[in-house]
Design a protein around this motif. Sequence first.
Motif: not given
Length: 413
Positions: A133, A137, A267-268, A271, A275, A283, A287, A320, A323
């Motif tokens: 994760e 991410g 967002g990445g 996460y 995450g 998620w 999302g 997210s 990812s």
Amino acid sequence: MKIVPVAYLSSYLLSLLGNSIAAVALPLIVLQVTGSALSAGIVAAATAVPAVLAGLFMGVVIDRINRRTSSVVTDLVSAASVAALPIIDMITGLSVGWFVLFGIVGSLGDVPGMTARDALLPAIVRHGSLASERLVGIRESLGAGALLLGPAAAGTLMAVFDGSTLLWVTATTSLIAALLTLLIPNSVGKIAESPATVSNSWQQLREGWRVLFGSTFLLATTMLTVASVIVLAALQGLILPVYFTLAEQPGRLGFVLTALAAGTLVGGAVYAVTGTRVRRRTWFVTGLAGITFGFALIATLSSVCVVFGGAFAVGLASGSFGSLLGVLMLERIPDDMRGRVMGTQNAVLTAAPSVGILGAALLTQYGSVNVAAIVLTGVWLVAVVVFARSLLGNLEPENEQTTNDKTAVAIDA
């Protein structure tokens, strides 16, 4: 952080940054050299089909050789194809034919290079002491950063360098990306021997297709991704340019794309940090809801501020959600078929933007830009309804699902 994930992520960033710069600069250079918009269209069309075919068939090669080696080779091919253009320009001058030729050569590096890096990712997780994760991410955020910086860098470089000279910069980014990948030990990219290696290439390709299209889970995640790419490409490539042109504010388009990329970066990053602390189902649902909300806001085309907000919402949720899908693909695709399956996915995703832009163009031509925006949002909603349901109960790691199954059996006994 160990050297293996650092080298991998740095290579990924530089490669994507170079591609992002080239995507903006190359059409402008073609226009400068030829003075013809038609020539720019010819170059784009002539290189699109080879890129799709390379994505399909090079996956077999990626499943046969060391994946670290395939990543290095594809970056070197990309670097050589771009560097050839300023060299030809110095010797004889460029023409449409040269752009097409080296565009085709470059397509053998771009999509297969993306696939090679995707196929290498599980080994990076195993050798990098990072949760999948977090690694995925971080990669999603770096990708958004590259897409955010690329157009601005291209504009700056076009002002500093004359003509094709700036292509030395993009060739250099691919070369450095290859050198960084060499920092990853060769053993990391080795593929375990499997019976599939004795079959011919066509049989291997069909095996990969059987895995992809025979798995409800993989097919559903792929189709959701394709739907999002089609809608995003149509919005970025046609609907929003038409909207801002009609509003006599064409300069605002760049800010919308910046809002989208900034949202994806955030967002990445979120996460990557959290995450593992939040259930995957959460998620997944948030999302999908965030992307749908963002598309719906953009589709209203009610004001520039609303469009900005919708773009940021789509980016934030996509960071997210993308990812999460990356982690799921990492876990569910058999390692010995990763090149073929991901090569097919990347080939389809390469063709998807053209489908979206063509569809939006037809809807705008025979309806209106508002109709096009609403219909495309409807396409996304249909994809969510059709494909998301089959994924909701199959999101947790396989080892956790196995443990739960065993517990249920024990209770029943």
